[in-house]
Write a protein that holds these residues in place. Structure first.
Motif, PDB file in Angstrom:
ATOM      1  N   THR A 147       4.983 -40.723  14.807  1.00 39.40           N
ATOM      2  CA  THR A 147       5.493 -39.788  13.784  1.00 39.40           C
ATOM      3  C   THR A 147       6.894 -39.284  14.122  1.00 39.40           C
ATOM      4  OG1 THR A 147       4.327 -37.995  14.908  1.00 39.40           O
ATOM      5  CG2 THR A 147       3.235 -38.981  13.009  1.00 39.40           C
ATOM      6  N   ALA A 148       7.208 -39.201  15.413  1.00 38.10           N
ATOM      7  CA  ALA A 148       8.549 -38.749  15.810  1.00 38.10           C
ATOM      8  C   ALA A 148       9.628 -39.730  15.340  1.00 38.10           C
ATOM      9  CB  ALA A 148       8.621 -38.593  17.326  1.00 38.10           C
ATOM     10  N   VAL A 149       9.257 -41.011  15.236  1.00 35.88           N
ATOM     11  CA  VAL A 149      10.184 -42.029  14.733  1.00 35.88           C
ATOM     12  C   VAL A 149      10.068 -42.145  13.207  1.00 35.88           C
ATOM     13  CG1 VAL A 149      10.780 -44.492  14.826  1.00 35.88           C
ATOM     14  CG2 VAL A 149      10.023 -43.303  16.914  1.00 35.88           C
ATOM     15  N   LEU A 150       8.822 -42.063  12.732  1.00 38.26           N
ATOM     16  CA  LEU A 150       8.520 -42.286  11.317  1.00 38.26           C
ATOM     17  C   LEU A 150       9.144 -41.229  10.402  1.00 38.26           C
ATOM     18  CD1 LEU A 150       6.789 -43.639   9.020  1.00 38.26           C
ATOM     19  CD2 LEU A 150       4.931 -42.134   9.712  1.00 38.26           C
ATOM     20  N   LYS A 151       8.970 -39.954  10.727  1.00 38.23           N
ATOM     21  CA  LYS A 151       9.395 -38.864   9.835  1.00 38.23           C
ATOM     22  C   LYS A 151      10.898 -38.869   9.559  1.00 38.23           C
ATOM     23  CE  LYS A 151       5.441 -36.922   8.891  1.00 38.23           C
ATOM     24  NZ  LYS A 151       4.967 -36.952   7.478  1.00 38.23           N
ATOM     25  N   PRO A 152      11.746 -38.944  10.580  1.00 39.55           N
ATOM     26  CA  PRO A 152      13.192 -38.984  10.303  1.00 39.55           C
ATOM     27  C   PRO A 152      13.598 -40.193   9.451  1.00 39.55           C
ATOM     28  CG  PRO A 152      12.790 -38.578  12.643  1.00 39.55           C
ATOM     29  CD  PRO A 152      11.475 -38.945  12.037  1.00 39.55           C
ATOM     30  N   ALA A 153      12.905 -41.314   9.675  1.00 43.48           N
ATOM     31  CA  ALA A 153      13.215 -42.526   8.894  1.00 43.48           C
ATOM     32  C   ALA A 153      12.879 -42.314   7.419  1.00 43.48           C
ATOM     33  CB  ALA A 153      12.440 -43.716   9.447  1.00 43.48           C
ATOM     34  N   GLU A 154      11.736 -41.705   7.168  1.00 42.65           N
ATOM     35  CA  GLU A 154      11.331 -41.429   5.774  1.00 42.65           C
ATOM     36  C   GLU A 154      12.318 -40.486   5.104  1.00 42.65           C
ATOM     37  OE1 GLU A 154       7.313 -40.026   6.130  1.00 42.65           O
ATOM     38  OE2 GLU A 154       6.468 -42.029   5.770  1.00 42.65           O
ATOM     39  N   GLU A 155      12.775 -39.471   5.853  1.00 36.02           N
ATOM     40  CA  GLU A 155      13.756 -38.523   5.300  1.00 36.02           C
ATOM     41  C   GLU A 155      15.064 -39.234   4.944  1.00 36.02           C
ATOM     42  OE1 GLU A 155      13.665 -35.257   4.471  1.00 36.02           O
ATOM     43  OE2 GLU A 155      11.494 -35.474   4.755  1.00 36.02           O
ATOM     44  N   GLN A 156      15.497 -40.145   5.826  1.00 43.10           N
ATOM     45  CA  GLN A 156      16.742 -40.873   5.581  1.00 43.10           C
ATOM     46  C   GLN A 156      16.622 -41.757   4.339  1.00 43.10           C
ATOM     47  OE1 GLN A 156      20.019 -40.903   7.314  1.00 43.10           O
ATOM     48  NE2 GLN A 156      20.164 -41.660   5.233  1.00 43.10           N
ATOM     49  N   LEU A 157      15.490 -42.450   4.216  1.00 38.81           N
ATOM     50  CA  LEU A 157      15.268 -43.318   3.052  1.00 38.81           C
ATOM     51  C   LEU A 157      15.247 -42.504   1.759  1.00 38.81           C
ATOM     52  CD1 LEU A 157      12.560 -45.675   4.592  1.00 38.81           C
ATOM     53  CD2 LEU A 157      14.830 -46.384   3.798  1.00 38.81           C
ATOM     54  N   LYS A 158      14.659 -41.312   1.836  1.00 36.75           N
ATOM     55  CA  LYS A 158      14.604 -40.430   0.660  1.00 36.75           C
ATOM     56  C   LYS A 158      16.023 -40.048   0.215  1.00 36.75           C
ATOM     57  CE  LYS A 158      12.082 -36.411  -1.078  1.00 36.75           C
ATOM     58  NZ  LYS A 158      11.480 -37.190  -2.172  1.00 36.75           N
TER      59      LYS A 158
END
Length: 861
Positions: A22-33
């Motif tokens: 999740t530490a990697v996943l969450k920032p990536a999702e925010e960037q894609l958004k």
């Protein structure tokens, strides 16, 4: 967003977004958004998911983001909409290659192309359909399949549009590609049949997949692509060909082993053939007239004769039965009572039906339904033996009749029996007559036949009302069968109690009730039959349906039955069963009312535990609330002993900040109301619950009426204490409500104010002072709704008669606000009051108004 420089960055972030960390996943999702609204982002995604060398998970995620972006940003009017230039590039890129190797990704790409087509085809994307048509002709297996898959999803999406202009476009599209779609389907179907005969399994599986997809396309075009399809020779030719193809596929299934790779697909294709017919009948009943005869012949042959043995399967039988049912029940095929009022199409369809459903055909259908399809199977008997609770729940709830064989056969029987009851009643009665007397417990088949026939008599209860003397049958046959204790006779005892439940609200003498209760009490002690007794209560003995119920007849059995039902409630494990048992207990409590008091102690102790256990089951909690409502009514003032459990339940159920209120609110309000109505006094805990009311009044929902009843109950229970705590907040809520509420709602609010003045004439006018000026203005303005005017006069009458000092202050306030002399405004009010006395229909209010006006006579004015 520059494609070359951005592709690497986006690919890296998409890779991070597939991480389990999740530490990697969450920032990536925010960037894609954040990138979703960036120009060029979707072009980058297209490049990524069409690059077959990349990781499958990354490509999958790119497809999903692209698909979601179509929903949000593709339309011109959408905020941050994609530019027309980028959309043109994307459309071209989407149909460049149909060579996606991964099935799941290929399906998603097909779906997203269909989403674009829904918005852009054919005006902005005229090349889509021609490209698809050409692509499904290619020899490459993969490209052909992917193009056909996309062709199906595009057709499905476009066929679902309902605006007139969109329908016209789809009709035009259909007329241009229908011949091609038919030839494509015939080609793949013939290829499959040749390959399966040659024993080429792998090639046959591929051809069958294409057959299925092309048939799905044809289904949408046939059902939704024509205004009057019966005038199109190709459409009717295709529909007639469906029957021939069905026969070929069913015969083909004889040679295909159950484990064969084609078996599952073959059955899906057969079902799809029947769906084509069912959909066409549903959408175009008059166009279907030419197919009625053939549909009935086909369905009856395969389902009700030996022709289907060894090749039909359960879902196919269900579909055929649904086809027969839809033809039998179709209102388009039923002439009016006055034949001259019926259309020629209706008369033609009715004539075909009548010619088909002859006495021999109806008799064969009826007999086979009862003696073949109604029979309990070995699997069902085993399930009942091993888990009676699951068996009963599945049999009575379970799947929709459309998809499950047993309920489907029963619904078909009911519909055919209703339509042709004069023909079929003698057939069924003859079957009943042949089963008189008890059945040999060693003859399992005879027991199952009797169970099936009794099932039919129960289902047709209303149709057989004048043909069966049920009271005599009960006394002479059924009662004795309930008393056969042999273990193998259990199916009959179970069916008999169900049968009585079906008939009890149709035709059953009240004098026979005690004998029946005695039999039920004995059955309640049999673990395998107890649930059927519960369903008996639900079917025929609930207070709502059973008008012949007499409490005095039931009282001798109350203690034992209540005890047995309570034991069952504790023993059963499934949520549905507990709800059934609680419903029966509620019915019993409601029927016997106060006389339940000696027996409810155990239930009162158990309900808190059940409430706690049902935290995840809101429907079960609704059943508990219903039981509590009847318990409180039965216990009266003694229900105060339940408050430690009862009041937190009401609190939770009526708190709109708690998610469960969506399910529990209606029953919770009713429980709150009956608790107040049966409360000997207003406790601090009861008073505290009223904090929930403010938010409930803001909802302005259909529950407002019960809210006003609750408020009135508080006022009459303890006005001073209640009003001191809540009058100010209540007054604010009422002022807000009166701005935007129906006339009926206004009257409800004003009645509460009137009740406050009635029970507290000194403090009441001061507490609700903000509302009184609008009441005063309503009177002198001559409120046009009589019921509202009557309530206004009731309120002002109480103020004038019971608190003359406050009335004088109000009069002065109104004179100041309206800029009129005090005498003038009083005169206007009295004149309007006298003029509208006829609006007041209740004698109490008329008397109040007369006394109020008379009280002005001694004044010096």
């Amino acid at each position: 967003m520059d494609l070359n420089s951005a592709s690497t960055v986006v690919l890296q972030v998409l890779t991070q977004a597939t991480s389990q960390d999740t530490a990697v996943l969450k920032p990536a999702e925010e960037q894609l958004k954040q990138w979703e609204t960036q120009p060029g982002f979707y072009s980058v995604l297209l490049n990524i998911f069409t690059n077959h060398s990349l990781d499958v998970n990354v490509r999958w995620l790119a497809v999903l983001y692209f698909k979601n972006g179509i929903d949000r940003y593709w339309r011109r009017v959408a905020p941050h909409a994609l530019s027309e230039e980028e959309k043109t590039t994307l459309r071209a890129g989407l149909i460049t290659n149909f060579n996606e190797p991964v099935n799941q990704i290929a399906t998603q790409i097909s779906v997203l192309i269909a989403k674009v087509a829904r918005v852009d085809c054919p005006r902005q994307w005229p090349e889509l359909i021609p490209t698809l048509v050409e692509s499904v002709k290619v020899q490459d297996d993969l490209q052909q399949h992917r193009a056909l898959l996309t062709f199906y999803h595009v057709t499905k999406t476009l066929s679902s549009k309902r605006l007139a202009a969109d329908r016209k476009l789809f009709y035009d599209l259909t007329s241009s590609i229908y011949s091609f779609a038919c030839s494509l389907w015939n080609h793949h179907t013939d290829t499959f049949l040749q390959q399966i005969c040659a024993g080429n399994e792998a090639a046959a599986a591929n051809s069958l997949e294409r057959t299925l997809l092309s048939l799905k396309v044809l289904r949408k075009l046939t059902v939704h692509g024509f205004v009057e399809p019966h005038w199109n020779a190709e459409v009717m030719g295709f529909l007639h060909a469906v029957f021939e193809r069905l026969k070929q596929f069913l015969e083909c299934s004889r040679s295909i082993r159950p484990e064969h790779i084609c078996r599952d697909r073959l059955e899906k294709t057969v079902i799809l053939f029947t769906k084509v017919l069912l959909d066409f009948l549903d959408q175009h009943p008059f166009s279907f007239t030419a197919l009625i005869q053939r549909s009935l012949e086909f369905s009856v042959t395969y389902v009700f004769t030996e022709a289907g043995e060894g090749i039909v399967f359960e879902q196919f039988i269900v579909q055929c039965m649904n086809l027969i049912k839809m033809i039998v029940k179709n209102y388009a095929y039923k002439p009016s009572k006055n034949i001259e009022d019926s259309s020629p199409e209706t008369l033609e369809a009715h004539k075909i039906k009548t010619a088909f459903f002859t006495y021999p055909t109806l008799m064969e259908i009826c007999r086979r339904l009862v003696t073949h399809y109604f029979l309990l199977t070995k699997e069902e008997l085993t399930m009942w033996e091993e888990d009676p609770e699951s068996f009963t729940v599945e049999e009575t709830g379970g799947d929709s009749w459309k998809y499950s064989l047993r309920p489907c056969t029963e619904v078909l029987f009911i519909d055919i029996f209703h339509e042709y009851n004069q023909t079929l009643t003698p057939v069924l009665l003859e079957m009943v007559h042949s089963l008189q007397g008890s059945t040999n417990t060693e003859d399992t088949n005879a027991i199952l036949i009797k169970d099936a026939v009794y099932n039919a008599v129960g289902l047709a209860a209303y149709e057989l009302f004048d043909s069966v003397d049920f009271d005599q049958w009960f006394k002479n046959q059924l009662l004795s069968e309930l008393q056969v204790s042999h273990d193998r006779y259990k199916p009959i005892r179970r069916r008999v109690i169900w049968l009585i439940g079906q008939w009890i609200s149709v035709k059953f003498k009240s004098d026979l009730r005690p004998v029946l209760y005695e039999a039920i009490r004995n059955l309640l002690q049999d673990r395998d039959l107890v649930l059927q007794c519960i369903l008996f209560f639900l079917n025929g003995c609930s207070p709502v349906d059973d008008f012949e119920f007499r409490t005095d007849q039931f009282l001798p059995y109350l203690e034992s039955m209540f005890t047995l039902l309570f034991q069952l409630l504790q023993e059963v494990t499934q949520c549905d069963t507990k709800m059934h048992v609680l419903h029966v207990l509620s019915c019993v409590i409601e029927r016997v009312n106060m006389q339940i008091r000696p027996y409810v102690g155990c239930l009162v102790q158990y309900l808190p535990l059940l409430w706690k256990q049902s935290e995840e089951h809101n429907m079960l909690r609704c059943a508990i609330l219903t039981t509590l409502i009847h318990l409180v009514q039965g216990l009266g003032a003694d229900s105060k002993n339940l408050y430690p459990f009862l009041l937190p339940v009401i609190q939770l159920s009526t708190d709109v900040s708690q998610p469960p209120h969506v399910y529990l609110l209606e029953d919770g309000l009713e429980l709150w109301l009956v608790t107040l109505e049966n409360s000997p006094c207003l406790t601090p805990e009861l008073l505290r619950i009223f904090q929930n009311m403010s938010a409930l009044l803001e909802l302005s929902s259909e529950n407002l009426k019960n809210c006003f009843k609750i408020i009135n109950a508080y006022i009459f229970l303890s006005s001073s204490e209640f009003l001191q705590m809540y009058a100010a907040g209540l007054c604010r809520s009422f002022c807000d409500l009166l701005k935007d509420i129906t006339t009926e709602g206004q009257v409800q609010v004003l009645k509460v104010v009137e009740n406050v003045l009635k029970v507290n004439p000194v403090l009441g006018p001061q507490m609700f002072q903000p509302i009184l000026p609008s009441v005063f203005r309503g009177i002198i303005d001559g409120e046009r709704y009589p019921v509202v005017m009557s309530t206004y006069l009731g309120i002002m009458g109480r103020v004038l008669l019971q608190n003359a000092r406050f009335f004088s202050l109000l009069l002065s306030q109104m004179a100041c606000e309206l800029g009129q002399e005090l005498d003038q405004i009083l005169g206007n009010m009295i004149e309007m009051w006298v003029d509208r006395m006829d609006n007041i229909t209740q004698p109490e209010r008329r008397k109040l108004s007369a006394l109020a006006l008379l009280s002005l006579l001694p004044s010096l004015n």
